[in-house]
Design a protein around this motif. Sequence first.
Motif, PDB file in Angstrom:
ATOM      1  N   TYR A 243       0.873  -1.113   0.110  1.00  0.00           N
ATOM      2  CA  TYR A 243      -0.083   0.004   0.049  1.00  0.00           C
ATOM      3  C   TYR A 243       0.918   1.198  -0.071  1.00  0.00           C
ATOM      4  O   TYR A 243       1.978   1.309   0.493  1.00  0.00           O
ATOM      5  CB  TYR A 243      -1.104   0.019   1.115  1.00  0.00           C
ATOM      6  CG  TYR A 243      -1.889  -1.234   1.308  1.00  0.00           C
ATOM      7  CD1 TYR A 243      -2.989  -1.190   0.694  1.00  0.00           C
ATOM      8  CD2 TYR A 243      -1.397  -2.162   2.363  1.00  0.00           C
ATOM      9  CE1 TYR A 243      -3.972  -2.316   0.868  1.00  0.00           C
ATOM     10  CE2 TYR A 243      -2.364  -3.209   2.272  1.00  0.00           C
ATOM     11  CZ  TYR A 243      -3.400  -3.139   1.608  1.00  0.00           C
ATOM     12  OH  TYR A 243      -4.453  -4.549   1.752  1.00  0.00           O
ATOM     13  N   GLU A 244       0.277   2.293  -0.760  1.00  0.00           N
ATOM     14  CA  GLU A 244       1.112   3.755  -0.699  1.00  0.00           C
ATOM     15  C   GLU A 244       0.085   4.638  -0.526  1.00  0.00           C
ATOM     16  O   GLU A 244       0.185   5.453  -1.590  1.00  0.00           O
ATOM     17  CB  GLU A 244       1.996   3.505  -1.871  1.00  0.00           C
ATOM     18  CG  GLU A 244       3.105   4.739  -1.553  1.00  0.00           C
ATOM     19  CD  GLU A 244       4.299   4.650  -2.638  1.00  0.00           C
ATOM     20  OE1 GLU A 244       5.266   5.363  -2.659  1.00  0.00           O
ATOM     21  OE2 GLU A 244       4.230   3.700  -3.815  1.00  0.00           O
ATOM     22  N   GLU A 245      -0.574   4.723   0.421  1.00  0.00           N
ATOM     23  CA  GLU A 245      -1.415   6.014   0.796  1.00  0.00           C
ATOM     24  C   GLU A 245      -1.331   6.617   2.115  1.00  0.00           C
ATOM     25  O   GLU A 245      -0.546   5.999   2.841  1.00  0.00           O
ATOM     26  CB  GLU A 245      -2.946   5.576   0.786  1.00  0.00           C
ATOM     27  CG  GLU A 245      -3.345   4.921  -0.510  1.00  0.00           C
ATOM     28  CD  GLU A 245      -3.592   5.838  -1.806  1.00  0.00           C
ATOM     29  OE1 GLU A 245      -3.494   7.111  -1.316  1.00  0.00           O
ATOM     30  OE2 GLU A 245      -3.337   5.423  -2.965  1.00  0.00           O
ATOM     31  N   PRO A 246      -1.788   7.856   2.398  1.00  0.00           N
ATOM     32  CA  PRO A 246      -1.207   8.463   3.656  1.00  0.00           C
ATOM     33  C   PRO A 246      -1.725   7.532   4.768  1.00  0.00           C
ATOM     34  O   PRO A 246      -1.153   7.578   5.962  1.00  0.00           O
ATOM     35  CB  PRO A 246      -1.857   9.942   3.293  1.00  0.00           C
ATOM     36  CG  PRO A 246      -1.734  10.119   2.092  1.00  0.00           C
ATOM     37  CD  PRO A 246      -2.031   8.771   1.326  1.00  0.00           C
ATOM     38  N   VAL A 247      -2.750   6.909   4.704  1.00  0.00           N
ATOM     39  CA  VAL A 247      -3.515   6.374   5.722  1.00  0.00           C
ATOM     40  C   VAL A 247      -2.656   5.115   5.851  1.00  0.00           C
ATOM     41  O   VAL A 247      -2.743   4.337   7.271  1.00  0.00           O
ATOM     42  CB  VAL A 247      -4.933   6.154   5.670  1.00  0.00           C
ATOM     43  CG1 VAL A 247      -5.243   5.003   4.312  1.00  0.00           C
ATOM     44  CG2 VAL A 247      -5.822   5.594   6.851  1.00  0.00           C
TER      45      VAL A 247
END
Length: 356
Positions: A243-247
């Motif tokens: 995953y590579e999202e801020p959350v």
Amino acid sequence: MAGLRTRAGSLCAAGLLAAQIAAAVADDGTNLSATPTTDEIVLQNGSRILGTVTATRDGVVTVETEFAGTLKIAQDKIQSMQTREAVVMKLRDGTVVEDQQVVVQDTELVLPPSLVPAAPYSLADLAVMNPQPWELGDGYRWTGLASAALTIEDGNTDTEEFDYKLESVWRSLRDRFTAKMVGEVDEANGVKNAENWKANGKYDYFLKDPTYYTGMVGAAEADKFADLDLRYYIGPYLGHQFYEEPVLTLSGEVGAVYVNENFIVADDKEYPGLNWTANATSNILGGDSRLYFDHNGILNLDDASDLIMNTTFGLAFPLMFSIEAAAEVLLEYDSGVPPGVEEMDQTYRFRVGYTW
């Protein structure tokens, strides 16, 4: 004559009415094809926001307003949008659209057919507005951290403790270089009771599917009070960016390493090892804070009872400008330590550092 004046008055009134209707239509703001005097966003619930859109990244649109300052709006909450100035847009499939206003109608991104003749794009397909040069394949983005923790105590016990941490990352669309170093020097009543350091260097090369990468790692460490004069290892690995999202940003790596351990008193040894890492960060707590987790392990393939695991849990948060504070817990386990040395070390640390 009177009839002529009446007809002229009627025409004048009709002209005024037409002008009022045109003004009303212009003020309504629903016609996004007209050139706006300010950037405009209409949310799914019908709310209308006027301001200046300054960024679109990680599924969030940032807009500066006069009435509420800086607002961050999730892309999936937006029904329509238009900017008054042309920008550069990078879509999630890698397409780059230059010198175009951002126009969104009914959640669809409106682009000139001559530029993007494929199926319609949604606003969610807009990855970055005005991307940085490295995101267009030009050069590297350089980020880093330099932090330290210093404790001095005078009185019945004279204590001096100094911890440091350095980290630097160079990232392009093709590859990534990472360098890290951490260390600790502690002294009580003029006698050292801790002196250790670790250094790590990595090179990642992203494959055709950019969520996968391969690379090479080299690391070295020393711990005088654990009888470790020098341990170093080197080897290749395969990594995956889950995953590579801020959350949630989550990646993992697995590979093989050659390990060489030199001890001050105990017998030296060398062996082939299985190496793995796991790294995660999250902004789920909000306020620009960052939860992070870093784990690294090495299993001795000649002796399965010989295992090394280093784990860090931390919470970092901004103080001012680019100054960051962090509280973290370090767990260091080594089942292959010489007799008389504890297998587990626990460190609780609060540090302050500069980020870029």
